[in-house]
Scaffold this active site. Structure first.
Site, PDB file in Angstrom:
ATOM      1  N   HIS A 194       0.830  -1.211   0.000  1.00 46.11           N
ATOM      2  CA  HIS A 194       0.000   0.000   0.000  1.00 46.11           C
ATOM      3  C   HIS A 194       0.864   1.261   0.000  1.00 46.11           C
ATOM      4  O   HIS A 194       1.978   1.264   0.534  1.00 46.11           O
ATOM      5  CB  HIS A 194      -0.927   0.007   1.220  1.00 46.11           C
ATOM      6  CG  HIS A 194      -2.165  -0.820   1.033  1.00 46.11           C
ATOM      7  ND1 HIS A 194      -2.846  -1.399   2.069  1.00 46.11           N
ATOM      8  CD2 HIS A 194      -2.852  -1.164  -0.090  1.00 46.11           C
ATOM      9  CE1 HIS A 194      -3.898  -2.060   1.598  1.00 46.11           C
ATOM     10  NE2 HIS A 194      -3.909  -1.930   0.287  1.00 46.11           N
ATOM     11  N   ASP A 231      -0.973  -2.790  14.583  1.00 43.79           N
ATOM     12  CA  ASP A 231      -1.855  -1.912  13.800  1.00 43.79           C
ATOM     13  C   ASP A 231      -3.062  -1.464  14.629  1.00 43.79           C
ATOM     14  O   ASP A 231      -3.807  -2.290  15.146  1.00 43.79           O
ATOM     15  CB  ASP A 231      -2.289  -2.719  12.566  1.00 43.79           C
ATOM     16  CG  ASP A 231      -3.388  -2.082  11.742  1.00 43.79           C
ATOM     17  OD1 ASP A 231      -3.657  -0.881  11.929  1.00 43.79           O
ATOM     18  OD2 ASP A 231      -3.968  -2.799  10.899  1.00 43.79           O
ATOM     19  N   SER A 261      -5.137  -0.595  -5.116  1.00 46.66           N
ATOM     20  CA  SER A 261      -4.320  -1.687  -4.574  1.00 46.66           C
ATOM     21  C   SER A 261      -5.155  -2.813  -3.963  1.00 46.66           C
ATOM     22  O   SER A 261      -4.593  -3.818  -3.530  1.00 46.66           O
ATOM     23  CB  SER A 261      -3.374  -1.129  -3.511  1.00 46.66           C
ATOM     24  OG  SER A 261      -4.125  -0.458  -2.520  1.00 46.66           O
ATOM     25  N   HIS A 317      -8.546  -3.745   7.937  1.00 39.36           N
ATOM     26  CA  HIS A 317      -7.898  -3.718   9.261  1.00 39.36           C
ATOM     27  C   HIS A 317      -8.786  -4.400  10.299  1.00 39.36           C
ATOM     28  O   HIS A 317     -10.009  -4.275  10.265  1.00 39.36           O
ATOM     29  CB  HIS A 317      -7.643  -2.270   9.694  1.00 39.36           C
ATOM     30  CG  HIS A 317      -6.759  -1.517   8.746  1.00 39.36           C
ATOM     31  ND1 HIS A 317      -5.393  -1.448   8.889  1.00 39.36           N
ATOM     32  CD2 HIS A 317      -7.056  -0.811   7.619  1.00 39.36           C
ATOM     33  CE1 HIS A 317      -4.890  -0.721   7.904  1.00 39.36           C
ATOM     34  NE2 HIS A 317      -5.882  -0.331   7.122  1.00 39.36           N
TER      35      HIS A 317
END
Length: 558
Positions: free
Chosen positions: A76, A196, A234, A371
Site C-alpha cells: 500500500h 496496527d 491496490s 484492518h
C-alpha cells in the site's frame, strides 16, 4: 562489564503514529538499524500546493552506515510510497514479497532508481540476517495480497511488527493468516509488539472480503445499464471480485485511472488476478456495446479531484461519460478528511442521474475494511503475549484505545508505550523506558522539490491565499534619493483594480510621502525603507479594508 549492559535496543517511529499514513518504524541495536516500511501520506488542507508528505529521515541519513535494509510489509502507498524519495538519499537493500516488489519496481522505474536499488524477494519462509538481528516473517490477511508481519530477533529479545492485518476466515485468495506461526512466536517469547491500531475504536470483528463479492454480484445483476465501480487501486481482492461479477453477468470490463491500470497490469502479470480472455476492453469501445454489457473499474473512491471517477462525474473525462441510469458503486470508506470530496462527487453523480451506492445510508455491504477491529486486535495480543506493547499505525485516539484493549487482556499499564514520531522506547537488560527523541517530522514534496518547501513558504502561501499580494515598485535617484518613477502598485488577489482606483491612488500617495519623509531624515538603508513602506501601507489598507495582503516593496536605484 558485558557488552549486553552497554548496548541497548531502541524502537521508534519516524512516521505512522499520531497520524494515518507515512508509516516508517525503526529498530536499532548497537550499530545495526532495521527500517520497517517507507510510506507517504497525502497533504492536509493547510499544506497548500503540496503533493505528498514523507517522513523526515535525517536520523537515518546521519547513520546511513548502520542501516542494514528496509523491510516492506505490504504494497500500500502508506507503506511503499516514500521509497522513490528516500532511496535517493539512503541507498540500502529493500526486502519485500513478490507482489510488493512488483508494485515497488514500477515506482522505482519512474524515478530512474531501478538499476541502483538492491531488491530482495522474501516470503513467509524467509530468514534474513541483518547485522546482529535476524528477521523472520508470518502471513497476515489485509486488503492486498502478500502482506506479512515481521519478527526481529534481537540480542534483547523478539520484536514483532504485525504490519496491517485482520483475521479473515474466508479470504478471497485463500491466503489464510498464519495463526499457528503467530502462536509459535508468542510461545517463544515476544519482548515488544508493535501492532496496527487503525480500527481500535471499532467493536467486534471486521467482515470478510468475500461478503463484498456477493453484494457486488447482486448490484451487477440488478443494474439495467452500465456499472461503474470505484475502489482503491491496490485492493486486488476487490478487483478480482469485480472481474468475477463481470464474468457471471457476462459484462466486458474497462479499467480507467493510471494507478488502477498499473496495478491490474502488474497483478495479472504476477498471477494475482485471474482475468478471462477477451474480458478487458479499451475505453473507446464502451459506447459500441449495449449498456448492460459493460462495467467500468475506476480510481476515485476518495473523491480525488484529478481521479477518473471525479472527471467522469464532471463530464471532463476524455473517453468515458456517465449517463442517467448508470449505477455507480463507491466501494471504499472515506479516509478521515476526505468525506467532503467524496460527498461532492456523489452529489455530481446524482445530478447526472446515476444511481449511486456508497457508504452510510445506502448498501453498506460493498466495502469492508482491511484492518482488524477490537476482537481481532485482542486476538493478536493474546497470540503474541508481549512483555511490552507499542500501538502503531493510527491517530492518537486510536493508539490510546488500543492501549486500553491491551490492558483489558492483561498487559500492565506501565508496559504500554504510546509514542509520538521520534520518541524512542529503549530496552536494556529486559527493562523498557522512554528514551531520548530523534529528529522526526514531515518532508513536503511539491513537484520535483523534496523538502524545499518548509513552514515559512507554507505560511507565505497561506497569507497569499487569504488576502492576496501587493507589489510596490519604486525607482530612486542614486544622487539625491528623489523618486524618479513610481510608486507603481500591482495587486493580485487583493482587490479588483478597476473598482478600487481611489484606494490604490491613496496607497500611492502614502508610499510617496513615506519615502520622501525618510529621505528628508537621511534614512537611506533599503531594509529600513522597505520596512517603513510595509508598515505605513499595511496600516492604511487594514483600516480601509480589514484585510492584510502580503506587501512586497521593490526599490531600485539608478
Amino acid at each position: 562489564m558485558s557488552k549486553k549492559n552497554i548496548d541497548k535496543l531502541s524502537i521508534f517511529a519516524l512516521g505512522g503514529v499520531g497520524e494515518i499514513g507515512k508509516n516508517m518504524y525503526v529498530v536499532q541495536y548497537a550499530n545495526d538499524i532495521v527500517v520497517i516500511d517507507c510510506g507517504l501520506k497525502f497533504p492536509e488542507e493547510d499544506m497548500l500546493g503540496i503533493d505528498i508528505v514523507i517522513p523526515d529521515i535525517t536520523y537515518l541519513t546521519e547513520n546511513r552506515d548502520k542501516v542494514r535494509g528496509i523491510i516492506i510489509t505490504h504494497g500500500h502507498e502508506d507503506h511503499i510510497g516514500g521509497l522513490p524519495y528516500v532511496l535517493k538519499f539512503l541507498n540500502v537493500p529493500v526486502y519485500g514479497t513478490k507482489l510488493t516488489l512488483g508494485l515497488i519496481e514500477t515506482k522505482l522505474k519512474e524515478a530512474n532508481l531501478l538499476g541502483e536499488t538492491k531488491r530482495i524477494l522474501i516470503s513467509s519462509e524467509t530468514e534474513l540476517t541483518l547485522g546482529c538481528m535476524k528477521a523472520t516473517f508470518f502471513k497476515t490477511n489485509h486488503s492486498i495480497p502478500d502482506s506479512v508481519g515481521v519478527c526481529l530477533q534481537t540480542p534483547e529479545g523478539n520484536v514483532v511488527h504485525t504490519g496491517d492485518f485482520k483475521f479473515d476466515q474466508t479470504p478471497v485468495n485463500e491466503q489464510y493468516a498464519d495463526i499457528h506461526e503467530m502462536a509459535a512466536i508468542g510461545r517463544r517469547g515476544v519482548l515488544a509488539l508493535l501492532s496496527d491500531s487503525t480500527n481500535a475504536e471499532r467493536p467486534g470483528s471486521t467482515g470478510s472480503e468475500r461478503s463484498v463479492g456477493a453484494e457486488i454480484e447482486d448490484v451487477f445483476r440488478k443494474a439495467k445499464q452500465r456499472v461503474i465501480i470505484a475502489t482503491f487501486a491496490s485492493n486486488i481482492h476487490r478487483i478480482q471480485q469485480v472481474i468475477d461479477a463481470c464474468e457471471i453477468t457476462r459484462r466486458k470490463l474497462v479499467v480507467v485511472g493510471r494507478s488502477m491500470v498499473n496495478v491490474v497490469t502488474i497483478a495479472s502479470e504476477l498471477g494475482y488476478l485471474r482475468i478471462p480472455d477477451g474480458m478487458l476492453i479499451e475505453p473507446e469501445e464502451v459506447n459500441k456495446l449495449a449498456a448492460d454489457r459493460v462495467a467500468i473499474l475506476s480510481t476515485g473512491s476518495q473523491g480525488e479531484p484529478m481521479s477518473a471517477l471525479t472527471r467522469m462525474a464532471r463530464s471532463t473525462h476524455r473517453k468515458v461519460d456517465i449517463l442517467p441510469g448508470d449505477t455507480v458503486i463507491i466501494a471504499a470508506t472515506p479516509i478521515p478528511g476526505n468525506e467532503r470530496y467524496v460527498g461532492r462527487t456523489v452529489d455530481e453523480l446524482m445530478r447526472i442521474g446515476a444511481n449511486v451506492i456508497y457508504g452510510p445510508g445506502s448498501i453498506t455491504g460493498v466495502h469492508v475494511s482491511g484492518h482488524g477491529s477490537q476482537e481481532e486486535l485482542k486476538l493478536m495480543l493474546n497470540l503474541m503475549k508481549p512483555k511490552y506493547f507499542i500501538p502503531i499505525h493510527g491517530e492518537y485516539r486510536m493508539l490510546r484505545q488500543h492501549g486500553l484493549l491491551a490492558e483489558s487482556v492483561g498487559i500492565a499499564k506501565e508496559d504500554i508505550f504510546i509514542v509520538d514520531n521520534g520518541e524512542t522506547v529503549e530496552i536494556q537488560d529486559g527493562v523498557a523506558r522512554k528514551g531520548s527523541k530523534v529528529t522526526a517530522g514531515n518532508i513536503l514534496i511539491d513537484g520535483l522539490g523534496v523538502g524545499d518547501v518548509g513552514n515559512i513558504v507554507l505560511r507565505d502561501r497561506k497569507l497569499l491565499s487569504q488576502d492576496g499580494i501587493l507589489v510596490v515598485v519604486v525607482t530612486l535617484s542614486k544622487q539625491d534619493g528623489a523618486i524618479l518613477s513610481g510608486p507603481d502598485i500591482i495587486s493580485r488577489g487583493f482587490v479588483y483594480v478597476r473598482e478600487s482606483e481611489g484606494l490604490l491612488d491613496e496607497a500611492n500617495r502614502i508610499v510617496s510621502s513615506t519615502l520622501n519623509r525618510l529621505m528628508n531624515e537621511n534614512v537611506n538603508e533599503w531594509a529600513s525603507l522597505k520596512t517603513h513602506v510595509k508598515d505605513a501601507l499595511g496600516r492604511f489598507l487594514y483600516e480601509q479594508t480589514r484585510r492584510r495582503p502580503m506587501i512586497l516593496p521593490i526599490i531600485m536605484e539608478v
